[in-house]
Design a protein around this motif. Structure first.
Motif, PDB file in Angstrom:
ATOM      1  N   UNK A   1      -8.389  -1.396   2.233  1.00  0.00           N
ATOM      2  CA  UNK A   1      -8.441  -2.780   2.709  1.00  0.00           C
ATOM      3  C   UNK A   1      -7.723  -3.754   1.784  1.00  0.00           C
ATOM      4  N   UNK A   2      -7.155  -3.260   0.672  1.00  0.00           N
ATOM      5  CA  UNK A   2      -6.464  -4.140  -0.258  1.00  0.00           C
ATOM      6  C   UNK A   2      -5.034  -3.681  -0.461  1.00  0.00           C
ATOM      7  N   UNK A   3      -4.092  -4.605  -0.420  1.00  0.00           N
ATOM      8  CA  UNK A   3      -2.701  -4.319  -0.736  1.00  0.00           C
ATOM      9  C   UNK A   3      -2.572  -4.346  -2.249  1.00  0.00           C
ATOM     10  N   UNK A   4      -2.516  -3.169  -2.858  1.00  0.00           N
ATOM     11  CA  UNK A   4      -2.543  -3.090  -4.309  1.00  0.00           C
ATOM     12  C   UNK A   4      -1.367  -3.809  -4.956  1.00  0.00           C
ATOM     13  N   UNK A   5      -0.223  -3.834  -4.281  1.00  0.00           N
ATOM     14  CA  UNK A   5       0.959  -4.468  -4.866  1.00  0.00           C
ATOM     15  C   UNK A   5       0.761  -5.968  -5.072  1.00  0.00           C
TER      16      UNK A   5
END
Length: 440
Positions: free
Chosen positions: A61-65
């Motif tokens: 659920x999180x865009x790590x970039x």
């Protein structure tokens, strides 16, 4: 050997988690840029992500970039040095930290074994899960201790959904079942986040999977309630929310063994599971045990005085989860991100005093409570201590705002107000155009 003086001193910080990176950044900004201190951060990873965010990476659920910080770039912009590697020893007489060789993913040596001189050493290497020697954990369970762990779990989760969609045979009893051992903050947050993201993954065209019937999440806790370290009212509120999400909660359930497709309990029950996460218990890394003759406790934490100096060496400090700092009758200060943040702030002001030969003030922990995220729009928590003069349990939008504010404090310490404001605005804009769940 005389006490070092500000302006000639070498500060070595081992560990680039919340506390270590914040301290390196702040010391670098104020003293490193001007050549008043030589600040070095030693860290095994190349990028930093706030550890309480790992469950979001695992769930997809999180865009790590958008959230990771490159250590090399951070060091360039904030006046400190970043050196990659694992600490493997300390020579207290020579005041040196020994660092193991660093190898890339193909096994090629990038940096040799090295030693770094220090006048002040700060150890901030965090903690890891304690599996208590439970059979099968190493071979069959994933621990969410790093970005690599979180990414590995996410890849396995997506593959499990694709496999179930593509196969002709009926699903096995264990398929699409997730067992999470440990109902502390990490386990609870992962269970809630997975409930939503697994359904969104299936919605991307994997129509042979029925999320209501096929996907099952079981949360297993040895204590008699979830979130056993928090007030009972928070536990009850959390259990209600998890029940509404369809998460199967087992309390008073002790794990005896973990197999490739199940979790065995001491009462004889077997919980089928394709994905198994171990999120129970903490300890400091094993190599810290009595390192260089320093005092450690039964879970390998470095014992420190109220000044955060180790008990046997004034020039070595320890902060965060790897330190055991007394909180009076309540035991030790709990291993929370807010404690690491506060301790980094304390050392930021006290290390220069130590280097000038001035008395160091004691660290005083301020407990602002605990907050647990149960998905995108639901958070529960408790606020304690002087902030409210007692104990207040709350849930909903206000709790979620408080939860997000803890992360914003961390970002502010690393980047300053302007960048945090611009990054937050950019995330809000891109959030409306990008998928909510990452599949890679």
């Amino acid at each position: 050997m005389g006490k070092p003086q500000l302006g000639k001193s070498r500060i070595v910080i081992v560990g680039g988690g919340a506390g270590g990176l914040e301290l390196a950044t702040r010391l670098g900004d104020k003293y490193g840029r001007k050549g008043k201190l030589d600040v070095t951060l030693i860290e095994r990873n190349r990028t930093h992500v706030w550890k309480p965010k790992l469950h979001e990476i695992a769930a997809g659920s999180m865009d790590i970039s958008a959230h990771e910080v490159d250590y090399l770039a951070q060091s360039y912009w904030h006046g400190f040095r970043y050196r990659v590697g694992d600490m493997i020893g300390i020579d207290r007489d020579r005041r040196q930290v020994h660092v193991a060789p660093y190898f890339d993913t193909e096994g090629r040596e990038v940096t040799p074994k090295r030693s770094f001189d220090y006048d002040v050493l700060v150890i901030a290497i965090g903690s890891q899960n304690n599996d208590f020697g439970t059979p099968g954990v190493v071979d069959h369970a994933i621990k969410l201790e790093s970005q690599a762990d979180a990414r590995r779990f996410h890849e396995r989760m997506v593959n499990a959904c694709i496999r179930a969609h593509a196969q002709w045979l009926p699903l096995g009893e264990h398929q699409l079942k997730v067992a999470i051992i440990g109902a502390g903050a990490t386990g609870v947050e992962l269970a809630a986040e997975l409930h939503r993201t697994t359904r969104e993954v299936v919605a991307y065209g994997l129509d042979q999977v029925d999320p209501q019937k096929d996907i099952r999440i079981t949360l297993i806790e040895a204590a008699d309630r979830v979130l056993p370290a928090l007030p009972e009212r928070v536990s009850k509120e959390t259990e209600k929310l998890l029940a509404r999400l369809g998460v199967n909660v087992l309390v008073g359930a002790k794990v005896s063994e973990i197999g490739s497709d199940h979790v065995s309990l001491t009462d004889g029950r077997a919980i089928p599971a394709e994905l198994i996460v171990w999120a129970a218990g903490i300890k400091a890394p094993d190599f810290l045990k009595d390192i260089a003759g320093l005092e450690t406790n039964r879970i390998n934490q470095l014992v420190v005085r109220p000044t955060l100096q180790t008990t046997r060496d004034d020039g070595i400090f320890a902060i965060g989860d790897c330190s055991a700092c007394s909180w009076g009758e309540r035991g030790n200060i709990p291993p929370r991100a807010q404690a690491a943040h506060q301790q980094a702030s304390h050392l930021y002001s006290q290390i220069p005093r130590y280097l000038r030969g001035e008395p160091i003030k004691d660290y005083k922990y301020r407990d602002f409570g605990s907050l647990v995220s149960l998905g995108e729009f639901s958070t529960v928590g408790s606020m304690m201590g002087a902030l409210v003069g007692g104990n207040l349990v709350f849930a909903g939008i206000f709790a979620r705002m408080m939860y997000l504010s803890l992360y914003k404090m961390h970002e502010h310490a690393l980047h300053g107000s302007v960048k945090v404001a611009l990054d937050t605005l950019a995330r809000l804009i891109t959030r409306r155009t990008e998928p909510h769940v990452k599949l890679h």
